[in-house]
Scaffold this active site. Structure first.
Site, PDB file in Angstrom:
ATOM      1  N   ASP A  56      12.264  56.147  16.500  1.00 47.95           N
ATOM      2  CA  ASP A  56      10.520  56.294  16.491  1.00 47.95           C
ATOM      3  C   ASP A  56      10.600  56.916  14.232  1.00 47.95           C
ATOM      4  O   ASP A  56       9.355  56.627  14.986  1.00 47.95           O
ATOM      5  CB  ASP A  56      10.332  56.946  17.889  1.00 47.95           C
ATOM      6  CG  ASP A  56      10.871  58.515  18.156  1.00 47.95           C
ATOM      7  OD1 ASP A  56      11.358  58.848  16.889  1.00 47.95           O
ATOM      8  OD2 ASP A  56      10.071  59.029  19.267  1.00 47.95           O
ATOM      9  N   SER A  57      10.737  57.640  14.062  1.00 46.02           N
ATOM     10  CA  SER A  57      10.710  57.529  13.085  1.00 46.02           C
ATOM     11  C   SER A  57      10.095  56.718  12.175  1.00 46.02           C
ATOM     12  O   SER A  57       9.477  56.514  10.921  1.00 46.02           O
ATOM     13  CB  SER A  57      11.329  58.014  12.186  1.00 46.02           C
ATOM     14  OG  SER A  57      12.496  57.099  11.863  1.00 46.02           O
ATOM     15  N   ASP A  95      15.562  53.905  20.006  1.00 48.49           N
ATOM     16  CA  ASP A  95      14.861  55.634  20.736  1.00 48.49           C
ATOM     17  C   ASP A  95      13.725  54.718  21.556  1.00 48.49           C
ATOM     18  O   ASP A  95      13.380  53.666  21.922  1.00 48.49           O
ATOM     19  CB  ASP A  95      14.003  55.723  19.727  1.00 48.49           C
ATOM     20  CG  ASP A  95      14.244  57.546  18.983  1.00 48.49           C
ATOM     21  OD1 ASP A  95      15.210  58.316  19.411  1.00 48.49           O
ATOM     22  OD2 ASP A  95      13.933  57.663  17.862  1.00 48.49           O
ATOM     23  N   LYS A 124      18.289  56.259  22.718  1.00 47.60           N
ATOM     24  CA  LYS A 124      18.422  57.915  23.082  1.00 47.60           C
ATOM     25  C   LYS A 124      17.057  58.331  22.920  1.00 47.60           C
ATOM     26  O   LYS A 124      15.837  57.894  23.215  1.00 47.60           O
ATOM     27  CB  LYS A 124      18.282  58.219  21.258  1.00 47.60           C
ATOM     28  CG  LYS A 124      18.316  59.501  20.324  1.00 47.60           C
ATOM     29  CD  LYS A 124      18.633  59.680  19.411  1.00 47.60           C
ATOM     30  CE  LYS A 124      17.598  59.302  18.378  1.00 47.60           C
ATOM     31  NZ  LYS A 124      16.617  60.471  18.243  1.00 47.60           N
ATOM     32  N   GLU A 126      14.815  62.478  23.413  1.00 43.43           N
ATOM     33  CA  GLU A 126      14.788  63.875  23.383  1.00 43.43           C
ATOM     34  C   GLU A 126      15.295  64.958  24.612  1.00 43.43           C
ATOM     35  O   GLU A 126      14.343  64.419  25.527  1.00 43.43           O
ATOM     36  CB  GLU A 126      13.931  64.541  22.296  1.00 43.43           C
ATOM     37  CG  GLU A 126      13.344  62.947  21.159  1.00 43.43           C
ATOM     38  CD  GLU A 126      12.279  62.993  20.521  1.00 43.43           C
ATOM     39  OE1 GLU A 126      11.787  64.640  20.881  1.00 43.43           O
ATOM     40  OE2 GLU A 126      12.514  62.639  19.446  1.00 43.43           O
ATOM     41  N   GLU A 193      19.250  67.630  15.723  1.00 43.76           N
ATOM     42  CA  GLU A 193      18.747  68.154  14.491  1.00 43.76           C
ATOM     43  C   GLU A 193      18.318  68.930  14.071  1.00 43.76           C
ATOM     44  O   GLU A 193      17.502  69.700  14.896  1.00 43.76           O
ATOM     45  CB  GLU A 193      17.674  67.111  14.651  1.00 43.76           C
ATOM     46  CG  GLU A 193      16.404  66.453  13.763  1.00 43.76           C
ATOM     47  CD  GLU A 193      15.337  65.801  13.473  1.00 43.76           C
ATOM     48  OE1 GLU A 193      15.779  64.670  14.898  1.00 43.76           O
ATOM     49  OE2 GLU A 193      14.043  65.051  12.614  1.00 43.76           O
TER      50      GLU A 193
END
Ligand code: KIV
Length: 276
Positions: A56-57, A95, A124, A126, A193
């Site tokens: 999602d960057s 993501d 993925k 968080e 991270e």
């Protein structure tokens, strides 16, 4: 035994979740990169990257936002579908964007969409202790999961910026324990991270599943960076862990091959890319 159509005649089989786990067991570093379109995906694949993330960057490097918060499931599906077309070898992870996994049901529905429509082989999210039940629910439905711990960019407005996590011993121990609980709930990979080297090392030792680091020091099972940071496309200040691999190389492919080599021979990350 099934033979997937696209694998017929391939010299090297594609990377799977089993390949990644074997690489951890055999101490072979796992080289990972982000990608957002088919052309770069093909280059990243040609450089022999093991895992490609549609991160999602993309909200920051493609869409120009200040954070990853505005990214939607539709954005991820669109970019993942393009990246999937460029890959032959690497394992594709995508993501789950901000607020797309607030309940187990919502997480399952969105991960199915990202896998079926986007072609991702793993999602993925968080995660911390609050997401353990969601990870368990996805794992029970055979959705491969990467749990992203440490600095969680989707929480940027809650934590007050993109900051190194786990510097206090209590916070570090809690992070390792939480990663273990996510693994035990069914996570197949942990992505860590922006933490001190020691947290990277302890998490990697504590887990059976591969631990992929970004700013987590040299003692993890693999490294990942944002593609545009590696190729020096990103303008302005970059985080300490970023290395420009384009410098000294005359093509993007040569730069990406240099990155993969540096991860494999463990010359990246060097001490100047790490946090203590
Ligand atoms: O979104 C992303 O690209 C990521 C990487 C920074 C690991 O999560």
């Amino acid at each position: 035994m099934y033979t997937q159509l696209e694998q017929r005649g391939m010299a090297e089989p594609p990377v799977t979740v089993t390949t990644l786990r074997k690489m951890k067991q055999q101490g072979q570093p796992i080289a990972c990169l982000t990608a957002y379109d088919a052309s770069y995906a093909a280059l990243v694949d040609a450089a022999k990257t093991d895992l490609v993330l549609v991160g999602d960057s993309l909200g920051m490097v493609i869409q120009g936002h200040d954070t990853t918060v505005p990214v939607t499931v539709a954005d991820i599906v669109y970019h993942s579908r393009a990246v999937a077309r460029g890959l032959r070898h690497a394992f594709l992870v995508a993501d789950m964007p901000f607020m797309s996994y607030t309940t187990s049901g919502q997480a399952l529905e969105n991960s199915v969409r990202i896998m079926q429509k986007g072609g991702a082989k793993m999602i993925k999210l968080e995660a911390g202790d609050d997401q353990v039940d969601i990870v368990r629910h996805l794992a029970r439905h055979d959705i491969p999961v990467c749990a992203h711990v440490g600095l969680k960019p989707q929480s940027v407005h809650k934590i007050g910026g993109f900051k190194v996590q786990g510097r206090e011993p209590d916070q570090a121990n809690e992070m390792v324990d939480s990663a273990k609980r996510l693994q035990d709930a069914g996570a197949d990979i942990v992505l860590l991270e922006c933490v001190p080297n020691e947290v990277g090392q302890k998490t990697t030792e504590a887990l059976d599943v591969p631990v992929i680091g970004i700013g987590a020091g040299p003692d993890v099972d693999g490294q990942i960076l944002v593609l545009y940071d590696v190729l020096d496309i990103t303008q302005g200040r970059t985080p300490r862990f970023v290395k420009n691999f384009q410098q000294g190389h005359d093509s993007p492919l040569a730069a990406l091959q240099a990155y993969v080599r540096a991860v494999k021979d463990r010359s990246y990350p060097a001490p100047e890319h790490c946090f203590s």
